[in-house]
Design a protein around this motif. Structure first.
Motif, mmCIF file in Angstrom:
data_model
loop_
_atom_site.group_PDB
_atom_site.id
_atom_site.type_symbol
_atom_site.label_atom_id
_atom_site.label_comp_id
_atom_site.label_asym_id
_atom_site.label_seq_id
_atom_site.Cartn_x
_atom_site.Cartn_y
_atom_site.Cartn_z
ATOM 1 N N ARG A 1 0.832 -1.206 0.000
ATOM 2 C CA ARG A 1 0.000 0.000 0.000
ATOM 3 C C ARG A 1 0.868 1.258 0.000
ATOM 4 O O ARG A 1 1.777 1.406 0.816
ATOM 5 C CB ARG A 1 -0.929 0.024 1.217
ATOM 6 N N GLY A 2 0.581 2.129 -0.958
ATOM 7 C CA GLY A 2 1.284 3.395 -1.031
ATOM 8 C C GLY A 2 2.633 3.342 -1.705
ATOM 9 O O GLY A 2 3.305 4.377 -1.809
ATOM 10 N N ALA A 3 3.049 2.156 -2.174
ATOM 11 C CA ALA A 3 4.362 2.068 -2.823
ATOM 12 C C ALA A 3 4.418 2.932 -4.074
ATOM 13 O O ALA A 3 5.475 3.480 -4.414
ATOM 14 C CB ALA A 3 4.685 0.618 -3.159
ATOM 15 N N LEU A 4 3.284 3.042 -4.772
ATOM 16 C CA LEU A 4 3.179 3.923 -5.931
ATOM 17 C C LEU A 4 1.859 4.679 -5.840
ATOM 18 O O LEU A 4 0.841 4.111 -5.426
ATOM 19 C CB LEU A 4 3.240 3.127 -7.240
ATOM 20 N N THR A 5 1.868 5.919 -6.233
ATOM 21 C CA THR A 5 0.652 6.738 -6.218
ATOM 22 C C THR A 5 -0.130 6.559 -7.513
ATOM 23 O O THR A 5 0.378 5.983 -8.489
ATOM 24 C CB THR A 5 1.003 8.218 -6.058
ATOM 25 N N ALA A 6 -1.345 7.067 -7.522
ATOM 26 C CA ALA A 6 -2.180 6.956 -8.718
ATOM 27 C C ALA A 6 -1.511 7.563 -9.953
ATOM 28 O O ALA A 6 -1.472 6.929 -11.012
ATOM 29 C CB ALA A 6 -3.547 7.591 -8.465
ATOM 30 N N PRO A 7 -0.959 8.772 -9.882
ATOM 31 C CA PRO A 7 -0.288 9.331 -11.063
ATOM 32 C C PRO A 7 0.889 8.467 -11.528
ATOM 33 O O PRO A 7 1.106 8.301 -12.730
ATOM 34 C CB PRO A 7 0.191 10.708 -10.590
ATOM 35 N N GLU A 8 1.641 7.911 -10.591
ATOM 36 C CA GLU A 8 2.780 7.063 -10.953
ATOM 37 C C GLU A 8 2.298 5.782 -11.644
ATOM 38 O O GLU A 8 2.900 5.332 -12.624
ATOM 39 C CB GLU A 8 3.586 6.724 -9.710
ATOM 40 N N LEU A 9 1.213 5.204 -11.141
ATOM 41 C CA LEU A 9 0.674 3.986 -11.756
ATOM 42 C C LEU A 9 0.145 4.262 -13.155
ATOM 43 O O LEU A 9 0.394 3.494 -14.084
ATOM 44 C CB LEU A 9 -0.445 3.420 -10.873
ATOM 45 N N ARG A 10 -0.590 5.351 -13.316
ATOM 46 C CA ARG A 10 -1.125 5.689 -14.640
ATOM 47 C C ARG A 10 0.006 5.879 -15.650
ATOM 48 O O ARG A 10 -0.101 5.474 -16.807
ATOM 49 C CB ARG A 10 -1.975 6.960 -14.558
ATOM 50 N N ALA A 11 1.096 6.476 -15.197
ATOM 51 C CA ALA A 11 2.229 6.724 -16.088
ATOM 52 C C ALA A 11 2.916 5.437 -16.525
ATOM 53 O O ALA A 11 3.637 5.424 -17.530
ATOM 54 C CB ALA A 11 3.235 7.649 -15.410
ATOM 55 N N LEU A 12 2.702 4.359 -15.804
ATOM 56 C CA LEU A 12 3.329 3.078 -16.123
ATOM 57 C C LEU A 12 2.435 2.172 -16.957
ATOM 58 O O LEU A 12 2.821 1.054 -17.287
ATOM 59 C CB LEU A 12 3.724 2.358 -14.829
ATOM 60 N N CYS A 13 1.235 2.646 -17.295
ATOM 61 C CA CYS A 13 0.321 1.863 -18.127
ATOM 62 C C CYS A 13 0.709 1.957 -19.595
ATOM 63 O O CYS A 13 1.290 2.962 -20.037
ATOM 64 C CB CYS A 13 -1.119 2.362 -17.954
ATOM 65 N N VAL A 14 0.381 0.936 -20.367
ATOM 66 C CA VAL A 14 0.632 0.954 -21.803
ATOM 67 C C VAL A 14 -0.100 2.136 -22.430
ATOM 68 O O VAL A 14 0.442 2.841 -23.286
ATOM 69 C CB VAL A 14 0.182 -0.377 -22.437
ATOM 70 N N HIS A 15 -1.334 2.350 -22.001
ATOM 71 C CA HIS A 15 -2.112 3.510 -22.444
ATOM 72 C C HIS A 15 -2.331 4.399 -21.225
ATOM 73 O O HIS A 15 -3.224 4.150 -20.403
ATOM 74 C CB HIS A 15 -3.439 3.067 -23.053
ATOM 75 N N GLU A 16 -1.532 5.425 -21.098
ATOM 76 C CA GLU A 16 -1.498 6.232 -19.889
ATOM 77 C C GLU A 16 -2.800 6.965 -19.602
ATOM 78 O O GLU A 16 -3.108 7.258 -18.445
ATOM 79 C CB GLU A 16 -0.337 7.228 -19.955
ATOM 80 N N ASN A 17 -3.582 7.262 -20.619
ATOM 81 C CA ASN A 17 -4.824 8.008 -20.427
ATOM 82 C C ASN A 17 -6.053 7.114 -20.346
ATOM 83 O O ASN A 17 -7.183 7.588 -20.342
ATOM 84 C CB ASN A 17 -5.012 9.025 -21.563
ATOM 85 N N SER A 18 -5.838 5.825 -20.254
ATOM 86 C CA SER A 18 -6.951 4.887 -20.188
ATOM 87 C C SER A 18 -7.779 5.100 -18.921
ATOM 88 O O SER A 18 -7.239 5.428 -17.860
ATOM 89 C CB SER A 18 -6.429 3.447 -20.214
ATOM 90 N N GLN A 19 -9.100 4.901 -19.043
ATOM 91 C CA GLN A 19 -10.000 4.966 -17.893
ATOM 92 C C GLN A 19 -10.544 3.588 -17.547
ATOM 93 O O GLN A 19 -11.451 3.453 -16.723
ATOM 94 C CB GLN A 19 -11.164 5.924 -18.208
#
Length: 325
Positions: free
Chosen positions: A128-146
């Motif tokens: 828990r808390g190892a990565l924040t939401a912005p950090e996780l989104r940035a690591l997605c294949v599609h960063e703007n995915s919902q």
């Protein structure tokens, strides 16, 4: 390796739909969710609550079913891209960029959907808390995915966790993925044949007792083979003990083994960061075992302790057995 970021915040994946999620053990979704059929056994699953990371593991098993589901749609464009607001009015807003209609009501339809539930408790790492939401989104294949199920760039994600401010060791996940990848396939059907009778026999012999921790609820106990059942398809005399579900998985992975000489447990270093598991190291079995049990425990010990590093799993190791309580 495929890795998926999945949303585990209750009630947020779809309007009015609750999901039976427990981040440390299982995750559920259905065929209304994009990428619903893409996740597979052996993939890494990373859970978050839209604010921060909760933890990660490897999918051991996926069960399938069917149900009916009530789903909303926009009354203007007729598409399903509808969000329900908690405070702001009107109550519903359409996510469709070409619509964005706001309405106090949504349209509703009932349809048949396929359900999925993955299990992943064996390799679970709480983070828990190892990565924040912005950090996780940035690591997605599609960063703007919902989407609720989003593919991660595994190499980048792995590096972010192991080289961050507070590094998260991923050895358990790496080991679980290796074992599942090498062994999955023959286990799904074969391990179930005769399993209820085998479990009943063990309950008759040992009672409601986990061989590692002592008395335990019947619902938590599984019949654990001390050998690779999927490799030979037989229930051998003295070849099983009752173990709590989490301990069964860790035993299958070789992260917990029993020294056949002293009949005491040996816990891999990677588990010693967890007090409940660390205290088992050096502890004796809680049940009396026979010479046959010792023979099988010795084979398991040789495979996971003497011939290989403490948590490495050799290619001949059996698969994680898909046994249900």
């Amino acid at each position: 390796m495929a890795a998926w970021l999945v949303l585990a915040k209750a009630g947020s994946k779809r309007i009015s739909e609750g999901y039976d999620d427990n981040p440390a053990t299982h995750y559920s979704w259905d065929s209304t969710v994009p990428n619903h059929a893409t996740l597979k056994v052996g993939d890494v699953i990373v859970l978050w609550d839209s604010v921060e990371m909760l933890g990660l593991s490897v999918i051991e098993d996926i069960t399938y079913g069917q149900t009916t589901k009530k789903t909303p749609y926009c009354r203007e464009c007729k598409k399903a891209d509808v969000a329900e607001r908690k405070q702001k009015k009107p109550r519903f807003v359409c996510w469709n960029q070409e619509c964005k209609h706001e309405d106090e009501e949504a349209g509703w339809k009932v349809k048949q959907v396929k359900t999925y539930t993955s299990r992943h408790e064996a390799g679970w790492i709480a983070a828990r808390g190892a990565l924040t939401a912005p950090e996780l989104r940035a690591l997605c294949v599609h960063e703007n995915s919902q989407n609720s199920l989003r593919e991660l760039r595994w190499d980048d994600f792995h590096h972010a966790l192991t080289h961050g401010g507070t590094p998260v060791p991923l050895r358990i996940v790496d080991t679980a993925q290796q074992v599942i990848a090498e062994g999955h396939g023959s286990a799904v059907v074969r391990v179930r044949k005769g399993q209820p009778a085998f479990r009943k026999h063990l309950l008759d012999v040992f009672g409601e007792v986990c061989a590692f921790t002592g008395p335990a609820p019947l619902q938590a106990l599984e019949a654990a083979h001390l050998y690779s059942y999927a490799a030979n398809g037989k229930h051998h005399k003295g070849g099983g003990l009752l173990l709590r579900r989490d301990l069964h998985r860790l035993f299958d992975l070789g992260l917990i083994a029993v020294d056949p000489t002293t009949k005491t447990m040996h816990v891999a270093d990677v588990l010693k960061a967890y007090p409940d598991y660390a205290k088992l190291d050096g502890a004796p079995l809680t049940v009396a075992v026979t010479a046959d049990h010792v023979t099988w425990l010795a084979k398991h010990w040789d495979m996971h302790r003497e011939s290989v590093p403490p948590v490495a799993i050799p290619s001949q190791a059996g698969p994680v057995e898909a046994v249900t309580a």
